[in-house]
Scaffold this motif. Structure first.
Motif, PDB file in Angstrom:
ATOM      1  N   PRO A   2      -7.940   2.857  -1.764  1.00 64.38           N
ATOM      2  CA  PRO A   2      -7.797   3.938  -2.742  1.00 64.38           C
ATOM      3  C   PRO A   2      -7.008   3.465  -3.952  1.00 64.38           C
ATOM      4  CG  PRO A   2      -6.376   4.316  -0.831  1.00 64.38           C
ATOM      5  CD  PRO A   2      -7.265   3.161  -0.482  1.00 64.38           C
ATOM      6  N   ALA A   3      -7.137   4.182  -5.053  1.00 64.45           N
ATOM      7  CA  ALA A   3      -6.520   3.777  -6.321  1.00 64.45           C
ATOM      8  C   ALA A   3      -5.023   3.530  -6.189  1.00 64.45           C
ATOM      9  CB  ALA A   3      -6.789   4.841  -7.387  1.00 64.45           C
ATOM     10  N   GLN A   4      -4.323   4.365  -5.428  1.00 67.68           N
ATOM     11  CA  GLN A   4      -2.875   4.194  -5.302  1.00 67.68           C
ATOM     12  C   GLN A   4      -2.513   2.878  -4.601  1.00 67.68           C
ATOM     13  OE1 GLN A   4      -1.259   7.290  -2.725  1.00 67.68           O
ATOM     14  NE2 GLN A   4      -3.234   7.497  -1.676  1.00 67.68           N
ATOM     15  N   ASN A   5      -3.339   2.460  -3.664  1.00 65.39           N
ATOM     16  CA  ASN A   5      -3.093   1.181  -3.000  1.00 65.39           C
ATOM     17  C   ASN A   5      -3.426   0.008  -3.921  1.00 65.39           C
ATOM     18  OD1 ASN A   5      -2.263   2.532  -0.751  1.00 65.39           O
ATOM     19  ND2 ASN A   5      -3.990   1.936   0.554  1.00 65.39           N
ATOM     20  N   GLN A   6      -4.459   0.170  -4.732  1.00 64.65           N
ATOM     21  CA  GLN A   6      -4.809  -0.872  -5.697  1.00 64.65           C
ATOM     22  C   GLN A   6      -3.670  -1.086  -6.691  1.00 64.65           C
ATOM     23  OE1 GLN A   6      -8.488   0.549  -7.356  1.00 64.65           O
ATOM     24  NE2 GLN A   6      -9.732  -0.221  -5.651  1.00 64.65           N
ATOM     25  N   THR A  13      -9.426  -5.633 -12.748  1.00 65.61           N
ATOM     26  CA  THR A  13     -10.782  -5.542 -13.306  1.00 65.61           C
ATOM     27  C   THR A  13     -11.687  -4.753 -12.378  1.00 65.61           C
ATOM     28  OG1 THR A  13     -10.533  -7.656 -14.451  1.00 65.61           O
ATOM     29  CG2 THR A  13     -12.772  -6.872 -14.079  1.00 65.61           C
ATOM     30  N   GLY A  14     -11.592  -5.041 -11.079  1.00 65.45           N
ATOM     31  CA  GLY A  14     -12.415  -4.329 -10.107  1.00 65.45           C
ATOM     32  C   GLY A  14     -12.105  -2.844 -10.080  1.00 65.45           C
ATOM     33  N   ALA A  15     -10.835  -2.516 -10.189  1.00 65.83           N
ATOM     34  CA  ALA A  15     -10.427  -1.113 -10.187  1.00 65.83           C
ATOM     35  C   ALA A  15     -10.951  -0.393 -11.441  1.00 65.83           C
ATOM     36  CB  ALA A  15      -8.900  -1.018 -10.114  1.00 65.83           C
ATOM     37  N   TYR A  64       0.827  -1.207   0.000  1.00 63.21           N
ATOM     38  CA  TYR A  64       0.000   0.000   0.000  1.00 63.21           C
ATOM     39  C   TYR A  64       0.867   1.267   0.000  1.00 63.21           C
ATOM     40  CZ  TYR A  64      -3.944  -3.000   1.469  1.00 63.21           C
ATOM     41  OH  TYR A  64      -4.909  -3.966   1.549  1.00 63.21           O
ATOM     42  N   ALA A  65       0.552   2.173  -0.899  1.00 62.95           N
ATOM     43  CA  ALA A  65       1.267   3.447  -0.940  1.00 62.95           C
ATOM     44  C   ALA A  65       1.019   4.259   0.331  1.00 62.95           C
ATOM     45  CB  ALA A  65       0.826   4.249  -2.162  1.00 62.95           C
ATOM     46  N   THR A  66      -0.158   4.097   0.928  1.00 60.41           N
ATOM     47  CA  THR A  66      -0.497   4.875   2.121  1.00 60.41           C
ATOM     48  C   THR A  66       0.269   4.406   3.361  1.00 60.41           C
ATOM     49  OG1 THR A  66      -2.402   3.419   2.517  1.00 60.41           O
ATOM     50  CG2 THR A  66      -2.812   5.454   1.289  1.00 60.41           C
ATOM     51  N   LYS A  67       0.939   3.276   3.269  1.00 62.69           N
ATOM     52  CA  LYS A  67       1.737   2.797   4.415  1.00 62.69           C
ATOM     53  C   LYS A  67       2.809   3.826   4.781  1.00 62.69           C
ATOM     54  CE  LYS A  67       4.968  -0.902   5.740  1.00 62.69           C
ATOM     55  NZ  LYS A  67       6.208  -0.093   5.712  1.00 62.69           N
ATOM     56  N   LYS A  68       3.443   4.395   3.773  1.00 66.73           N
ATOM     57  CA  LYS A  68       4.511   5.366   4.026  1.00 66.73           C
ATOM     58  C   LYS A  68       3.970   6.698   4.539  1.00 66.73           C
ATOM     59  CE  LYS A  68       7.419   3.426   0.361  1.00 66.73           C
ATOM     60  NZ  LYS A  68       8.071   3.692  -0.950  1.00 66.73           N
ATOM     61  N   LYS A  69       2.713   6.983   4.201  1.00 63.07           N
ATOM     62  CA  LYS A  69       2.137   8.284   4.570  1.00 63.07           C
ATOM     63  C   LYS A  69       1.548   8.281   5.977  1.00 63.07           C
ATOM     64  CE  LYS A  69       0.937   9.312  -0.253  1.00 63.07           C
ATOM     65  NZ  LYS A  69      -0.171   9.598  -1.205  1.00 63.07           N
ATOM     66  N   THR A  70       0.810   7.230   6.319  1.00 55.17           N
ATOM     67  CA  THR A  70       0.102   7.222   7.606  1.00 55.17           C
ATOM     68  C   THR A  70       0.473   6.041   8.497  1.00 55.17           C
ATOM     69  OG1 THR A  70      -1.788   5.918   6.811  1.00 55.17           O
ATOM     70  CG2 THR A  70      -1.850   8.311   6.432  1.00 55.17           C
ATOM     71  N   GLY A  71       0.894   4.942   7.890  1.00 55.75           N
ATOM     72  CA  GLY A  71       1.154   3.729   8.661  1.00 55.75           C
ATOM     73  C   GLY A  71      -0.113   3.022   9.089  1.00 55.75           C
ATOM     74  N   LYS A  72      -1.271   3.595   8.764  1.00 53.35           N
ATOM     75  CA  LYS A  72      -2.545   3.020   9.194  1.00 53.35           C
ATOM     76  C   LYS A  72      -3.032   1.981   8.178  1.00 53.35           C
ATOM     77  CE  LYS A  72      -3.870   7.223  11.665  1.00 53.35           C
ATOM     78  NZ  LYS A  72      -4.870   8.329  11.770  1.00 53.35           N
ATOM     79  N   VAL A  73      -2.344   0.870   8.153  1.00 56.44           N
ATOM     80  CA  VAL A  73      -2.677  -0.218   7.230  1.00 56.44           C
ATOM     81  C   VAL A  73      -2.503  -1.553   7.947  1.00 56.44           C
ATOM     82  CG1 VAL A  73      -2.098   1.032   5.116  1.00 56.44           C
ATOM     83  CG2 VAL A  73      -0.307  -0.206   6.350  1.00 56.44           C
ATOM     84  N   VAL A  74      -3.244  -2.548   7.512  1.00 55.96           N
ATOM     85  CA  VAL A  74      -3.152  -3.891   8.088  1.00 55.96           C
ATOM     86  C   VAL A  74      -3.224  -4.921   6.958  1.00 55.96           C
ATOM     87  CG1 VAL A  74      -4.143  -3.289  10.336  1.00 55.96           C
ATOM     88  CG2 VAL A  74      -5.661  -3.943   8.453  1.00 55.96           C
TER      89      VAL A  74
END
Length: 214
Positions: free
Chosen positions: A180-184, A208-210, A90-100
């Motif tokens: 979000p699209a960046q994580n996909q 396909t889902g994205a 996930y790209a958001t891992k570097k931004k918030t760390g709020k990922v599992v």
């Protein structure tokens, strides 16, 4: 089955496609000892509309043969691709760390009443159809008629046909639609770079889902 709206797959043709691609079903029935589960390859017949019917065979020695009761609902589960999803993708891992971590998967649940079909002609047609479907990708497909007739007769005497007209279909495609699209994009890239089984198939489902969401 719990299906959040974003993971719901209502399209019959898409669910049928998964059933055909992953025909080994988990057949859940009621027995005198409680719930029973058998793992049986089933062939999807397009009729009757709208959901079709599932056809297969079991050994006469299987206790299920004597436990199939008229009018008792059966659940048949088809498992499509599945993959562990690491939050490191996930790209958001570097931004918030709020990922599992999570697990992506696609499944179809088919409901109906299972019945025994103890008819040699029906059984032979079912064996031919099931074999033809699963042999179609081989360069030299094997056919039931390739074996000696007396041998096939002996095999058929030990099995019995089963059929379930589908009355309800539920599809769940949990393929990162909630990201979000960046994580996909990160999930697709990570899966394609992975050597794990079915990663490529899951990457295609996420993609396909994205695309469908855009």
């Amino acid at each position: 089955m719990y299906i959040p709206k974003q993971f719901e797959e209502p399209r019959i043709d898409v669910m049928h496609e998964l059933i055909r691609a992953y025909p080994l079903a988990t057949l859940v029935t009621h027995s005198s000892n409680g719930l029973n589960a058998n793992h049986i390859p089933l062939h999807l017949s397009q009729s009757p509309a709208p959901y079709g019917a599932l056809q297969g065979h079991i050994a006469r020695a299987n206790p299920l043969f004597g436990e199939i009761s008229d009018g008792i609902e059966t659940l048949t589960i088809f498992h499509g691709p599945d993959s562990y999803i690491t939050p490191s993708w996930y790209a958001t891992k570097k931004k918030t760390g709020k990922v599992v971590p999570t697990w992506n998967y696609a499944v179809v649940h088919a409901y109906g009443v299972l019945r025994v079909v103890d008819n040699a002609s029906w059984l032979r047609a079912q064996l031919d159809a099931l074999t033809e479907h699963n042999e179609s990708s081989f360069p030299e497909p094997w056919a039931v008629s390739d074996a000696p007739p007396e041998y096939i007769e002996r095999i058929m005497a030990a099995i019995v046909g089963v059929e379930m007209v589908i009355t309800k279909l539920l599809g769940k495609w949990k393929v990162s639609q909630n990201q979000p699209a960046q994580n996909q994009v990160g999930v697709i890239s990570g899966l394609k770079a992975s050597s794990l089984p079915e990663s490529e198939a899951m990457a295609a489902l996420v993609e396909t889902g994205a695309n469908n969401a855009r």
